[in-house]
Write a protein that holds these residues in place. Structure first.
Motif, PDB file in Angstrom:
ATOM      1  N   MET A   1     -58.202 -66.695  67.574  1.00 56.87           N
ATOM      2  CA  MET A   1     -57.926 -67.783  66.873  1.00 56.87           C
ATOM      3  C   MET A   1     -57.540 -68.217  65.439  1.00 56.87           C
ATOM      4  O   MET A   1     -58.461 -67.737  64.343  1.00 56.87           O
ATOM      5  N   ASN A   2     -56.798 -68.512  64.595  1.00 54.91           N
ATOM      6  CA  ASN A   2     -56.393 -68.907  63.957  1.00 54.91           C
ATOM      7  C   ASN A   2     -57.723 -69.837  62.528  1.00 54.91           C
ATOM      8  O   ASN A   2     -58.282 -70.447  63.065  1.00 54.91           O
ATOM      9  N   GLY A   3     -57.806 -68.900  61.529  1.00 57.94           N
ATOM     10  CA  GLY A   3     -58.391 -69.914  59.998  1.00 57.94           C
ATOM     11  C   GLY A   3     -58.071 -70.959  59.794  1.00 57.94           C
ATOM     12  O   GLY A   3     -57.077 -71.149  59.816  1.00 57.94           O
ATOM     13  N   PRO A   4     -58.744 -71.653  58.844  1.00 60.11           N
ATOM     14  CA  PRO A   4     -58.342 -72.865  58.341  1.00 60.11           C
ATOM     15  C   PRO A   4     -57.652 -72.571  57.303  1.00 60.11           C
ATOM     16  O   PRO A   4     -57.391 -71.422  56.433  1.00 60.11           O
ATOM     17  N   SER A   5     -56.394 -73.511  57.274  1.00 67.95           N
ATOM     18  CA  SER A   5     -55.009 -73.375  56.357  1.00 67.95           C
ATOM     19  C   SER A   5     -55.324 -73.440  55.172  1.00 67.95           C
ATOM     20  O   SER A   5     -56.671 -73.970  54.557  1.00 67.95           O
ATOM     21  N   ARG A   6     -54.246 -73.261  54.469  1.00 65.18           N
ATOM     22  CA  ARG A   6     -54.785 -73.062  52.965  1.00 65.18           C
ATOM     23  C   ARG A   6     -54.914 -74.811  52.530  1.00 65.18           C
ATOM     24  O   ARG A   6     -55.533 -75.233  51.564  1.00 65.18           O
ATOM     25  N   HIS A   7     -54.097 -76.180  52.811  1.00 67.41           N
ATOM     26  CA  HIS A   7     -54.414 -76.838  52.868  1.00 67.41           C
ATOM     27  C   HIS A   7     -56.252 -77.736  53.147  1.00 67.41           C
ATOM     28  O   HIS A   7     -56.677 -77.949  52.454  1.00 67.41           O
ATOM     29  N   ASP A   8     -56.669 -77.001  54.237  1.00 65.64           N
ATOM     30  CA  ASP A   8     -57.836 -77.272  54.266  1.00 65.64           C
ATOM     31  C   ASP A   8     -58.748 -76.742  53.496  1.00 65.64           C
ATOM     32  O   ASP A   8     -59.589 -77.571  52.763  1.00 65.64           O
ATOM     33  N   ARG A   9     -58.690 -75.488  53.627  1.00 64.14           N
ATOM     34  CA  ARG A   9     -59.602 -74.681  52.306  1.00 64.14           C
ATOM     35  C   ARG A   9     -59.087 -75.472  50.746  1.00 64.14           C
ATOM     36  O   ARG A   9     -60.450 -75.724  50.151  1.00 64.14           O
ATOM     37  N   ALA A  10     -58.161 -75.974  50.591  1.00 64.20           N
ATOM     38  CA  ALA A  10     -58.022 -76.574  49.304  1.00 64.20           C
ATOM     39  C   ALA A  10     -58.859 -77.933  49.138  1.00 64.20           C
ATOM     40  O   ALA A  10     -59.533 -78.485  48.589  1.00 64.20           O
ATOM     41  N   LEU A  11     -59.122 -78.780  49.923  1.00 64.39           N
ATOM     42  CA  LEU A  11     -59.613 -79.800  50.449  1.00 64.39           C
ATOM     43  C   LEU A  11     -60.801 -79.851  50.689  1.00 64.39           C
ATOM     44  O   LEU A  11     -61.913 -80.356  49.693  1.00 64.39           O
ATOM     45  N   ALA A  12     -61.068 -78.598  50.739  1.00 65.95           N
ATOM     46  CA  ALA A  12     -62.462 -78.465  51.103  1.00 65.95           C
ATOM     47  C   ALA A  12     -63.203 -78.125  50.168  1.00 65.95           C
ATOM     48  O   ALA A  12     -64.480 -78.267  49.612  1.00 65.95           O
ATOM     49  N   THR A  13     -62.715 -76.981  49.166  1.00 62.45           N
ATOM     50  CA  THR A  13     -62.739 -76.646  47.727  1.00 62.45           C
ATOM     51  C   THR A  13     -62.940 -78.005  46.949  1.00 62.45           C
ATOM     52  O   THR A  13     -64.008 -78.012  45.976  1.00 62.45           O
ATOM     53  N   SER A  14     -62.049 -78.906  47.046  1.00 64.44           N
ATOM     54  CA  SER A  14     -61.745 -80.105  46.356  1.00 64.44           C
ATOM     55  C   SER A  14     -63.029 -81.024  47.117  1.00 64.44           C
ATOM     56  O   SER A  14     -64.273 -81.477  44.936  1.00 64.44           O
ATOM     57  N   ALA A  15     -63.467 -80.829  47.498  1.00 68.15           N
ATOM     58  CA  ALA A  15     -64.488 -82.268  47.746  1.00 68.15           C
ATOM     59  C   ALA A  15     -65.752 -81.158  47.597  1.00 68.15           C
ATOM     60  O   ALA A  15     -66.388 -81.562  46.677  1.00 68.15           O
ATOM     61  N   ALA A  16     -66.083 -79.452  47.826  1.00 66.34           N
ATOM     62  CA  ALA A  16     -66.734 -79.057  47.640  1.00 66.34           C
ATOM     63  C   ALA A  16     -67.131 -79.328  45.505  1.00 66.34           C
ATOM     64  O   ALA A  16     -68.028 -79.259  44.856  1.00 66.34           O
ATOM     65  N   ALA A  17     -66.263 -79.485  45.201  1.00 67.90           N
ATOM     66  CA  ALA A  17     -66.399 -79.351  43.798  1.00 67.90           C
ATOM     67  C   ALA A  17     -66.982 -80.758  43.426  1.00 67.90           C
ATOM     68  O   ALA A  17     -67.748 -80.974  42.247  1.00 67.90           O
TER      69      ALA A  17
END
Length: 269
Positions: A1-17
């Motif tokens: 199963m593929n991991g989170p996409s680069r877009h999802d990681r960017a959104l998660a990182t932005s939300a965490a920041a």
């Protein structure tokens, strides 16, 4: 199963920041409201510190505004689930509303404005932490016991914020409610931290919630006379709320049909 996409990681990182900067805004605002006024005018180093805290508050608030725009832009893309997209838009709207309320809360603002600013900041922090956690966890349901404990914790934090600005005539009943909710939250999260039925990641997070709530209880019992005690109380409550939200998302079980069995969803040490 593929991991989170680069877009999802960017959104998660932005939300965490964004959550980290909102935490700075909430903590610095609480310090200026609770600790700075208690500093005596003569021979007080707090004036220099107050200027530094005020600068940190402004810089962090500007960063939150930029990240809220980025989060809304990233969440608008189709791969993002509709509920998360709505949360991102709500973050942006709440940032705009708090910017308006913040201007009116400067100086001798009415208690209602202070309460709106404080509760709005806590809500924004909860949304940002929840969005970051949701992007890093599988879809699913939060167990009822975890949801109930988180609700009691959120109510305890909210009543504590209102209590800080309440007039003396209303402080008594509100203080009793705040105390009852705080002890209820400690009991609920304590049971979650000890229960074998709590998913392991959520159990670990629940232990941190219990540690923060226990420190709050110790601070309330000790009742130190130093000026920073109310601010520290506020800070610990905010940390406990963030940890509770993280624990709630860590406890989720996948929806039926997601290709994983609920019993195996959170397997691990």
């Amino acid at each position: 199963m593929n991991g989170p996409s680069r877009h999802d990681r960017a959104l998660a990182t932005s939300a965490a920041a964004c959550a980290a900067l909102v935490f700075v805004v909430v903590a610095s605002s609480a310090w200026l409201r609770l600790a700075a006024p208690a500093c005596p005018p003569a021979g007080c180093e707090g004036f220099v510190l107050a200027d530094a805290v005020r600068l940190a508050h402004r810089v962090a608030a500007m960063g939150v505004s930029v990240l809220a725009l980025l989060i809304a832009a990233l969440a608008w893309r189709p791969p993002v689930r509709r509920g998360l997209r709505a949360t991102a838009i709500l973050v942006l709207l709440l940032v705009a509303a708090l910017a308006i309320v913040g201007r009116r809360s400067a100086g001798a603002a009415p208690p209602a404005v202070l309460v709106a600013n404080l509760l709005g900041g806590l809500t924004l922090l909860a949304l940002a932490v929840g969005l970051a956690a949701a992007m890093r966890s599988p879809r699913g349901r939060v167990p009822l016991a975890v949801a109930a404990s988180l609700s009691v914790l959120a109510l305890a934090a909210a009543t504590g914020g209102v209590l800080a600005t309440a007039p003396p005539a209303e402080a008594g009943p509100l203080a009793l409610a705040h105390r009852a909710l705080s002890w209820g939250a400690l009991a609920g999260w304590g049971l979650l931290a000890l229960s074998a039925s709590t998913p392991p990641p959520a159990r670990r997070a629940a232990r941190f919630v219990v540690a923060a709530l226990a420190a709050l209880a110790a601070l309330a019992v000790a009742n130190p006379g130093w000026p920073a005690a109310p601010w520290l109380h506020n800070l610990l409550a905010t940390v406990a709320l963030c940890l509770g939200i993280a624990a709630a998302f860590a406890s989720r079980s996948p929806w039926e049909g997601d290709g994983a069995l609920p019993g195996r969803a959170m397997a691990g040490p």
